[in-house]
Design an enzyme around this catalytic site. Structure first.
Site, short mmCIF file in Angstrom:
data_model
loop_
_atom_site.label_atom_id
_atom_site.label_comp_id
_atom_site.label_asym_id
_atom_site.label_seq_id
_atom_site.Cartn_x
_atom_site.Cartn_y
_atom_site.Cartn_z
N LYS A 65 0.80 -1.23 0.00
CA LYS A 65 0.00 0.00 0.00
C LYS A 65 0.84 1.29 0.00
O LYS A 65 0.38 2.31 -0.49
CB LYS A 65 -0.95 0.02 1.21
N ASN A 85 -4.97 1.99 -1.68
CA ASN A 85 -5.50 0.62 -1.80
C ASN A 85 -6.32 0.41 -3.08
O ASN A 85 -6.78 -0.69 -3.33
CB ASN A 85 -6.36 0.23 -0.58
N ASP A 100 -10.10 2.37 1.88
CA ASP A 100 -10.21 1.85 3.26
C ASP A 100 -10.73 2.96 4.16
O ASP A 100 -11.60 2.74 5.01
CB ASP A 100 -8.84 1.39 3.79
N ALA A 124 -3.13 1.64 15.99
CA ALA A 124 -2.40 2.66 15.23
C ALA A 124 -1.55 2.02 14.12
O ALA A 124 -0.54 2.57 13.70
CB ALA A 124 -1.52 3.48 16.17
N LYS A 151 3.24 5.06 19.20
CA LYS A 151 2.69 4.96 17.84
C LYS A 151 1.41 5.76 17.69
O LYS A 151 1.13 6.35 16.64
CB LYS A 151 2.45 3.48 17.48
N TYR A 217 -13.53 -9.23 11.25
CA TYR A 217 -14.71 -9.84 10.63
C TYR A 217 -14.73 -11.36 10.76
O TYR A 217 -15.56 -12.04 10.15
CB TYR A 217 -14.84 -9.42 9.15
N GLY A 238 -17.35 -5.96 10.98
CA GLY A 238 -16.22 -5.71 10.10
C GLY A 238 -16.50 -5.96 8.62
O GLY A 238 -15.80 -5.41 7.76
P1 ATR Z 1 -2.91 -3.61 10.62
O1 ATR Z 1 -2.18 -3.17 9.39
O2 ATR Z 1 -3.93 -4.69 10.39
O3 ATR Z 1 -3.49 -2.45 11.37
P2 ATR Z 1 -0.58 -3.75 12.31
O4 ATR Z 1 0.03 -2.64 11.53
O5 ATR Z 1 0.26 -4.91 12.67
O6 ATR Z 1 -1.82 -4.34 11.54
O7 ATR Z 1 -1.23 -3.10 13.63
C1 ATR Z 1 -1.82 -3.89 14.56
C2 ATR Z 1 -2.47 -3.00 15.64
O8 ATR Z 1 -3.11 -3.84 16.59
C3 ATR Z 1 -1.49 -2.16 16.39
O9 ATR Z 1 -2.10 -0.96 16.80
C4 ATR Z 1 -1.18 -3.04 17.63
O10 ATR Z 1 -0.71 -2.35 18.76
P3 ATR Z 1 0.87 -2.00 18.91
O11 ATR Z 1 1.12 -0.80 18.05
O12 ATR Z 1 1.04 -1.75 20.35
O13 ATR Z 1 1.61 -3.22 18.42
C5 ATR Z 1 -2.55 -3.58 17.87
N1 ATR Z 1 -2.52 -4.83 18.65
C6 ATR Z 1 -2.17 -6.06 18.21
N2 ATR Z 1 -2.29 -6.98 19.19
C7 ATR Z 1 -2.74 -6.31 20.28
C8 ATR Z 1 -3.09 -6.69 21.62
N3 ATR Z 1 -3.00 -7.97 22.02
N4 ATR Z 1 -3.55 -5.74 22.46
C9 ATR Z 1 -3.65 -4.45 22.06
N5 ATR Z 1 -3.34 -4.01 20.82
C10 ATR Z 1 -2.89 -4.94 19.94
#
Ligand code: ATR
Length: 272
Positions: A65, A85, A100, A124, A151, A217, A238
């Site tokens: 992306k 996207n 998105d 984030a 983040k 989802y 979702g």
């Molecule tokens: P995507 O592109 O699908 O958003 P990503 O970039 O890997 O995937 O981001 C995953 C998000 O889910 C992040 O905000 C992550 O938090 P961190 O920045 O702290 O890693 C959050 N996340 C994943 N597992 C989590 C958990 N068990 N509890 C809270 N937040 C979680």
């Protein structure tokens, strides 16, 4: 026949082909939608090749992306959020969009959610970023709550630095209960709840004045949405986000109003 498709790595699980092809069939458009899996460093090259091959439009997913920004002319929203996207090859260079971000907004609109006031976005990452920019672009104040506070703060700063009309704050996930007291909208943009019964937000923090959208989802009815319904909140699953990013892409490519019901039916058939 027009060819549309999706580039990603991996793309095997995608529900976009049946969703888009249901749309073509309903509108009597002679087109197919296929998936392509270029190597992880080959996103931009794949877009250039698709242009040469006469492909009409591409969706773009992880990990491409950001990479494809270099070979498209992004619209202002895609440029501000730094991710594309959806690519429309009718112009040279092709135009890049981020449906998105628009999909989140249209999913909420479909459920008559008033797009005003305060939104809390949990997460984030890529999904969080698109959600935050989509809502801020509509003038909402967005509080980002993320496990890694830094983040969330960085994402909020990038909203402030861009020219979207709304504002954002970045905080730790521990603040989510406090943030939700005055919130109108809550979006879960993390993977928490995917194939599990976890929720990123304590049930006690949810209330009846909220609209809650869960980007997860699988399952469609997450613990977060169950808790939200029990608190009297409006719930949006979702699949609506997936649907409306596709609906928006369909409309940009074909210039026609998307047959939302037919596309929704095909998508949900694939999710069951
Ligand atoms: P995507 O592109 O699908 O958003 P990503 O970039 O890997 O995937 O981001 C995953 C998000 O889910 C992040 O905000 C992550 O938090 P961190 O920045 O702290 O890693 C959050 N996340 C994943 N597992 C989590 C958990 N068990 N509890 C809270 N937040 C979680």
């Amino acid at each position: 026949m027009d060819v549309y498709g999706l580039i990603g790595n991996p793309v095997g699980h995608s529900l976009s082909p049946p969703m888009h092809e249901a749309g073509y069939e309903h509108c009597d458009i002679d087109a197919r939608y296929v998936t392509f899996e270029p190597p992880a460093d080959g996103g931009a090259a794949a877009v250039e090749s698709a242009a040469q091959l006469g492909v009409s439009g591409l969706n773009v997913t992880i990990p491409f992306k950001q990479d494809v920004l270099d070979v498209v002319d992004p619209d202002p929203l895609a440029e501000r959020l730094g991710a594309v996207n959806t690519i429309d090859f009718q112009t040279d260079p092709p135009r890049g969009y981020n449906t998105d971000a628009i999909g989140v907004v249209r999913a909420l609109e479909h459920h008559d959610v008033d797009l005003a006031g305060r939104a809390v976005v949990v997460g984030a990452g890529g999904a969080g970023r698109a959600t935050v920019f989509g809502l801020a672009d509509h003038g909402l104040t967005v509080d980002i709550a993320n496990r890694t506070t830094e983040k969330a703060v960085e994402l909020a700063e990038s909203v402030t630095d861009s020219s979207v009309s709304g504002t954002a704050t970045g905080q730790g996930l521990d603040n989510v209960e406090e943030l939700l007291v005055d919130a109108d909208i809550l979006v879960n943009a993390t993977s928490v709840g995917m194939e599990s019964d976890e929720s990123p937000v304590p049930a006690e923090a949810l209330h009846g004045d909220l609209a809650v959208l869960d980007a997860v989802y699988s399952p469609l009815e997450t613990t977060l949405l169950r808790d939200a319904a029990a608190a009297g909140a409006t719930t949006v699953d979702g699949a609506w986000m997936l649907l409306y990013q596709g609906v928006e892409a369909f409309e940009r490519w074909t210039g026609e109003s998307a047959p939302v019901e037919a596309m929704n039916e095909a998508l949900r058939a694939g999710l069951d």
